[in-house]
Enzyme design. Structure first.
Site, PDB file in Angstrom:
ATOM      1  N   ASP A  50      11.658  53.376  24.366  1.00  0.00           N
ATOM      2  CA  ASP A  50      12.732  52.986  23.463  1.00  0.00           C
ATOM      3  C   ASP A  50      12.208  52.269  22.225  1.00  0.00           C
ATOM      4  O   ASP A  50      11.013  51.950  22.130  1.00  0.00           O
ATOM      5  CB  ASP A  50      13.714  52.071  24.199  1.00  0.00           C
ATOM      6  CG  ASP A  50      14.340  52.747  25.403  1.00  0.00           C
ATOM      7  OD1 ASP A  50      14.748  53.913  25.278  1.00  0.00           O
ATOM      8  OD2 ASP A  50      14.411  52.098  26.468  1.00  0.00           O
ATOM      9  N   TYR A  52       4.089  50.137  34.359  1.00  0.00           N
ATOM     10  CA  TYR A  52       4.537  49.417  33.169  1.00  0.00           C
ATOM     11  C   TYR A  52       4.144  47.947  33.294  1.00  0.00           C
ATOM     12  O   TYR A  52       4.047  47.414  34.404  1.00  0.00           O
ATOM     13  CB  TYR A  52       6.054  49.508  33.012  1.00  0.00           C
ATOM     14  CG  TYR A  52       6.559  50.808  32.438  1.00  0.00           C
ATOM     15  CD1 TYR A  52       6.856  50.933  31.085  1.00  0.00           C
ATOM     16  CD2 TYR A  52       6.750  51.916  33.265  1.00  0.00           C
ATOM     17  CE1 TYR A  52       7.328  52.124  30.564  1.00  0.00           C
ATOM     18  CE2 TYR A  52       7.218  53.114  32.748  1.00  0.00           C
ATOM     19  CZ  TYR A  52       7.511  53.211  31.405  1.00  0.00           C
ATOM     20  OH  TYR A  52       7.975  54.400  30.891  1.00  0.00           O
TER      21      TYR A  52
END
Length: 243
Positions: A51, A110
């Protein structure tokens, strides 16, 4: 011939990975440079979309070319000269024609970085500057609830999912050094905003604004009630994709 590329980028100046009609994207920048190098339109396919404001240490993508042979080191070198300073290609290798950067991935890791202080002039766009003191023991306890296989429909904004929002998280670690907290999460796949919702809600629990029990009430439920707390984008990094 199909090529797999490993790249990194700072997402601060982009509206995300995926190319859109308006706005600067990482995919758009890389495709423009590759198209210039090969002197024709090149389309790339990533392991997943990040994003706006999210970074990557090791993002991957693949693309196809008609040439049977190409100097990949030369391609990487020339593309890096043309790319913006906040995007870098690290490695390019030839792969089998049925390889897919997204579908062939076994799991992803992540990292999320937090600085517990009221202001940090060097980390504004590279981490979440949290003005509160986070109890890391409570934070880890909260995050432990997400370990394993669960229905994460209340921790993603994705509208529908072919596997009923079920994902598996294999590992969660929390490491604190001074004012810096680093959260590492490895799983078989992550949906839109999923990690940011998980971390944001866990921070709320660690701060005493939500309860441990509320996490259980939100996981694996048939009724959908998406949580409202989402950790800021700038602290999130796609760290590794394993095939």
């Amino acid at each position: 011939m199909r090529i797999l590329v490993y790249c990194s980028y700072c997402g601060t100046n982009y509206i995300g990975w995926e190319k859109q009609k308006e706005g600067k994207t990482i995919q758009g920048e890389i495709e423009a440079v590759l198209s210039k190098f090969f002197n024709r339109q090149i389309s790339i396919f990533a392991s997943g979309r990040t994003d706006a404001g999210v970074h990557a240490v090791r993002q991957t993508f693949h693309f196809d070319i008609s040439e049977t042979s190409v100097d990949l080191n030369k391609m990487k070198y020339n593309c890096n000269l043309m790319l913006p300073k906040d995007i870098k290609l690290h490695k390019a290798i030839k792969v089998k024609d049925d390889f897919n950067a997204r579908l062939s991935a076994k799991y992803k890791t992540y990292k999320y970085i937090i600085y517990c202080e009221d202001k940090n002039v060097f980390q504004n766009n590279l981490s979440y500057i949290c003005p509160y003191k986070i109890n890391t023991i409570k934070l880890m306890r909260a995050l432990t609830h997400f370990y394993g296989t669960h229905n994460f429909q209340n921790f993603t904004s994705k509208e529908t999912d072919e596997t009923n929002f079920v994902r598996t998280i294999y590992r969660i670690r929390v490491n604190k050094i001074g004012k810096r907290i680093e959260i590492t999460i490895t799983g078989n796949g992550f949906m839109r905003y999923m990690i940011r919702y998980i971390i944001g809600y866990s921070i709320e629990v660690a701060l005493g604004k939500q309860t441990m029990e509320s996490i259980k009430n939100l996981l694996n439920r048939s009724n959908r009630k998406i949580v409202s707390t989402k950790a800021p984008a700038q602290g999130l990094y796609l760290y590794k994709v394993i095939y």
